[in-house]
Design an enzyme around this catalytic site. Structure first.
Site, PDB file in Angstrom:
ATOM      1  N   SER A 263       0.818  -1.215   0.000  1.00 14.83           N
ATOM      2  CA  SER A 263       0.000   0.000   0.000  1.00 14.83           C
ATOM      3  C   SER A 263       0.850   1.263   0.000  1.00 14.83           C
ATOM      4  O   SER A 263       0.482   2.270  -0.616  1.00 14.83           O
ATOM      5  CB  SER A 263      -0.937  -0.003   1.211  1.00 14.83           C
ATOM      6  OG  SER A 263      -1.772  -1.134   1.205  1.00 14.83           O
ATOM      7  N   HIS A 315       0.823   4.720   4.598  1.00 16.40           N
ATOM      8  CA  HIS A 315       0.198   5.286   3.403  1.00 16.40           C
ATOM      9  C   HIS A 315       0.613   6.742   3.189  1.00 16.40           C
ATOM     10  O   HIS A 315       0.962   7.145   2.080  1.00 16.40           O
ATOM     11  CB  HIS A 315      -1.323   5.192   3.528  1.00 16.40           C
ATOM     12  CG  HIS A 315      -1.830   3.788   3.514  1.00 16.40           C
ATOM     13  ND1 HIS A 315      -3.096   3.452   3.946  1.00 16.40           N
ATOM     14  CD2 HIS A 315      -1.245   2.627   3.125  1.00 16.40           C
ATOM     15  CE1 HIS A 315      -3.267   2.153   3.822  1.00 16.40           C
ATOM     16  NE2 HIS A 315      -2.164   1.634   3.331  1.00 16.40           N
TER      17      HIS A 315
END
Length: 344
Positions: A263, A315
């Site tokens: 991610s 992230h």
């Protein structure tokens, strides 16, 4: 990761984003506003009556009323561009069942008019050639993104290795095969975990979401900045996301035991899109594409805040790293002197 939770999130946030984008009172947006409101209403009723399966109910409404019409409209546009007005009209007529709006009806009438007014032999003889061109273009597009293909293949192979190693939800198994653990990195000097964790995933769903995002966002960026730049952006953003998690854990801003997944790399691709588009902000559609990137980031932040199992720190660190890499790695000149030619 709870699948019901994911679908519930999609059924709530996606219609809200549609309403934000379609806030203008003009007619072309009326159908999308209505569909978004219906999805929200169905989800709300399901949450009140059957909370344990409300995500599946709302997700089904989202899939039928928002996702499928979006895909169908893109296909209609492709068919019309190929001159296949008959197929475009049929698909438009079928789409009216899910999306009964005035603009779809007008498009269907237009396609029927074009079909009846075009010379039949010429029109139908041109369709196979157009289809061949479209198929060739799709193949060339896949071939023009070798880094994305290799990264998808590597992630799949590593996941197969995970399956052979044992339970992917077992912390001991993940520790043995390379999960990111801040304590192990700092106290034991196992810096290789910053890299290996980027290719590990916590199940089929986790892998599928990341690879789908890479498949959608990666090829156009790779074609725009080049394979080597794209690969550098992907890997450096991932390493930055891992290093950021370790640093934030050390200073006490976050508390994590293990982190896995691509991610951070994917958010690096999103950030690189932002940096690239900012670099070419005078090009056609750059501002619109920047707005799309902003919606992706907002969507991810909302998902992170509602899902404690994911690492928002990873992230955001990947996103910031990708943004600066996008500014630095964007080519100074575009081949042929035109605009960058992105689309996603």
């Amino acid at each position: 990761m709870n699948l019901n939770h994911i679908f519930l999130f999609l059924a709530i946030v996606s219609p809200l984003l549609v309403l934000v984008r379609a806030w203008r009172p003009s007619a072309p947006y009326r159908g999308w506003r209505l569909a978004a409101v219906v999805v929200l209403a169905v989800t709300a009723v399901a949450w009140l009556l059957w909370p344990d399966v409300s995500g599946y109910v709302g997700g089904a409404a989202w899939f039928l009323l928002l996702f499928l019409p979006t895909i169908a409209l893109r296909k209609i546009t492709q068919l019309a561009a190929q001159g296949d007005y008959e197929s475009a009209g049929r698909l438009g007529a079928a789409l009216q069942i899910l999306h009964p709006t005035a603009e779809i009806r007008e498009q269907v009438r237009l396609f029927r008019h074009l079909q009846s007014s075009a010379p039949h032999p010429r029109a139908f003889s041109s369709v196979p050639a157009d289809h061949d061109i479209a198929r060739s273009t799709r193949r060339n597009q896949l071939r023009s993104a070798p880094a994305v293909f290799v990264l998808i293949l590597v992630n799949v192979l590593v996941f197969l290795f995970e399956i052979s190693a044992g339970d992917w939800n077992d912390p001991k198994v993940l520790h043995r095969i390379g999960a990111l653990e801040p304590h192990a990195v700092v106290a034991q000097g196992e810096y290789w975990r910053l890299f290996t964790a980027l290719f590990l995933h916590g199940g089929f769903l986790h892998l599928a979401f990341n690879l789908f995002a890479l498949y959608v966002l990666g090829p156009p960026l790779e074609r725009s900045i080049g394979t080597i730049r794209f690969l550098a952006c992907y890997l450096i953003s991932g390493l930055a996301s891992s290093a950021g998690v370790v640093a934030l854990n050390e200073i006490g801003l976050v508390q994590v035991a293990q982190v896995i997944g691509a991610s951070g790399c994917i958010m690096g691709v999103v950030g690189a899109w932002a940096g690239f588009l900012l670099r070419y902000h005078h090009a056609p559609f750059a501002k619109q594409q920047l707005a799309n990137v902003g919606l992706v980031v907002a969507f991810q932040i909302a998902f992170d805040l509602s899902t404690p199992q994911v690492s928002m720190a990873a992230h955001m660190c990947g996103l910031v790293a990708g943004f600066f890499l996008g500014l630095l790695l964007a080519p100074r000149a575009v081949a042929g002197g035109g605009d960058p030619g992105w689309s996603y």
